[in-house]
Scaffold this motif. Structure first.
Motif, PDB file in Angstrom:
ATOM      1  N   ASP A  97      37.319  45.513  42.440  1.00 48.60           N
ATOM      2  CA  ASP A  97      38.063  44.627  41.550  1.00 48.60           C
ATOM      3  C   ASP A  97      39.437  44.394  42.155  1.00 48.60           C
ATOM      4  N   SER A  98      39.503  43.408  43.009  1.00 44.29           N
ATOM      5  CA  SER A  98      40.670  43.220  43.851  1.00 44.29           C
ATOM      6  C   SER A  98      40.822  41.755  44.220  1.00 44.29           C
ATOM      7  N   TRP A  99      41.941  41.454  44.810  1.00 47.12           N
ATOM      8  CA  TRP A  99      42.208  40.143  45.379  1.00 47.12           C
ATOM      9  C   TRP A  99      42.187  40.174  46.902  1.00 47.12           C
ATOM     10  N   SER A 123      31.814  44.218  34.212  1.00 51.93           N
ATOM     11  CA  SER A 123      31.218  43.786  32.958  1.00 51.93           C
ATOM     12  C   SER A 123      31.480  42.322  32.649  1.00 51.93           C
ATOM     13  N   GLY A 124      32.424  41.737  33.352  1.00 53.70           N
ATOM     14  CA  GLY A 124      32.816  40.374  33.064  1.00 53.70           C
ATOM     15  C   GLY A 124      33.925  40.252  32.045  1.00 53.70           C
ATOM     16  N   GLY A 125      34.446  41.393  31.588  1.00 58.90           N
ATOM     17  CA  GLY A 125      35.456  41.370  30.555  1.00 58.90           C
ATOM     18  C   GLY A 125      36.876  41.142  31.036  1.00 58.90           C
ATOM     19  N   ARG A 126      37.080  41.177  32.316  1.00 61.32           N
ATOM     20  CA  ARG A 126      38.410  40.971  32.873  1.00 61.32           C
ATOM     21  C   ARG A 126      38.318  40.051  34.073  1.00 61.32           C
ATOM     22  N   THR A 127      39.210  39.096  34.125  1.00 59.76           N
ATOM     23  CA  THR A 127      39.251  38.155  35.234  1.00 59.76           C
ATOM     24  C   THR A 127      40.670  38.010  35.744  1.00 59.76           C
ATOM     25  N   GLY A 184      44.048  28.080  34.767  1.00 60.61           N
ATOM     26  CA  GLY A 184      43.936  27.021  33.790  1.00 60.61           C
ATOM     27  C   GLY A 184      42.951  25.940  34.155  1.00 60.61           C
ATOM     28  N   ARG A 185      42.488  25.938  35.393  1.00 64.28           N
ATOM     29  CA  ARG A 185      41.537  24.927  35.848  1.00 64.28           C
ATOM     30  C   ARG A 185      40.180  25.515  36.220  1.00 64.28           C
ATOM     31  N   PHE A 186      40.194  26.715  36.774  1.00 64.00           N
ATOM     32  CA  PHE A 186      38.960  27.363  37.216  1.00 64.00           C
ATOM     33  C   PHE A 186      38.619  28.519  36.286  1.00 64.00           C
ATOM     34  N   THR A 187      37.333  28.765  36.123  1.00 57.87           N
ATOM     35  CA  THR A 187      36.861  29.887  35.331  1.00 57.87           C
ATOM     36  C   THR A 187      35.758  30.614  36.089  1.00 57.87           C
ATOM     37  N   ILE A 188      35.946  31.909  36.295  1.00 59.05           N
ATOM     38  CA  ILE A 188      34.906  32.729  36.896  1.00 59.05           C
ATOM     39  C   ILE A 188      34.141  33.433  35.782  1.00 59.05           C
ATOM     40  N   SER A 189      32.844  33.519  35.935  1.00 59.47           N
ATOM     41  CA  SER A 189      32.012  34.209  34.964  1.00 59.47           C
ATOM     42  C   SER A 189      30.836  34.839  35.687  1.00 59.47           C
ATOM     43  N   ARG A 190      30.144  35.723  34.994  1.00 58.23           N
ATOM     44  CA  ARG A 190      28.976  36.351  35.601  1.00 58.23           C
ATOM     45  C   ARG A 190      27.906  36.575  34.560  1.00 58.23           C
ATOM     46  N   ALA A 204      39.508  33.839  42.597  1.00 56.71           N
ATOM     47  CA  ALA A 204      39.255  34.466  41.309  1.00 56.71           C
ATOM     48  C   ALA A 204      38.432  35.726  41.500  1.00 56.71           C
ATOM     49  N   THR A 205      38.622  36.686  40.609  1.00 51.88           N
ATOM     50  CA  THR A 205      37.853  37.925  40.591  1.00 51.88           C
ATOM     51  C   THR A 205      37.406  38.220  39.176  1.00 51.88           C
ATOM     52  N   ILE A 206      36.234  38.801  39.048  1.00 50.65           N
ATOM     53  CA  ILE A 206      35.731  39.226  37.753  1.00 50.65           C
ATOM     54  C   ILE A 206      35.237  40.662  37.879  1.00 50.65           C
ATOM     55  N   ASN A 207      35.539  41.473  36.876  1.00 48.78           N
ATOM     56  CA  ASN A 207      35.172  42.877  36.950  1.00 48.78           C
ATOM     57  C   ASN A 207      33.691  43.076  36.652  1.00 48.78           C
TER      58      ASN A 207
END
Length: 121
Positions: free
Chosen positions: A101-103, A54-58, A66-72, A49-52
């Motif tokens: 902001d990459s994989w 500001s945290g507004g894009r993941t 659907g199972r994991f959530t990335i946040s900051r 997972a990646t988060i930008n």
């Protein structure tokens, strides 16, 4: 000087949940995208997972959508990975990374030490 310190890994049964945390220091946290990668035994490291900034894009790997959530939380210089409905195939060492902001592994300049997540069946 950049340091990413992870916590929250451990052993959980299939269907359970874990929340990983990664505390960053030595960088202007809010100017970096953050990501989680994982590496299972005998496997190559893969993006989770990646988060930008500001945290507004993941973004997520298909295997965890659907199972994991990335946040900051930029005020706390911390990134999180909430893992739900865990499966044995999620077993891996999970790494926190800071960069673009990459994989891609090559786009992340700083890495945590890794934390073991083991999901039993």
């Amino acid at each position: 000087q950049v340091q990413l310190v992870e916590s929250g890994g451990g052993l959980v049964q299939a269907g359970g949940s874990l929340r990983l945390s990664c505390a960053a220091s030595g960088l202007t946290f809010s100017t970096y995208a953050m990501a989680w990668f994982r590496q299972a035994p005998g496997k190559e490291r893969e993006h989770v997972a990646t988060i930008n900034l500001s945290g507004g894009r993941t973004s997520y790997a298909d295997s965890v959508k659907g199972r994991f959530t990335i946040s900051r939380n930029n005020a706390k210089n911390t990134v999180y990975l909430e893992m739900n409905s865990l499966k044995p195939e999620d077993t891996a060492v999970y790494y926190c990374a800071a960069g673009s902001d990459s994989w891609r592994i090559r786009d992340f300049s700083s890495w945590g030490q890794g934390t073991q997540v083991t999901v039993s069946s």
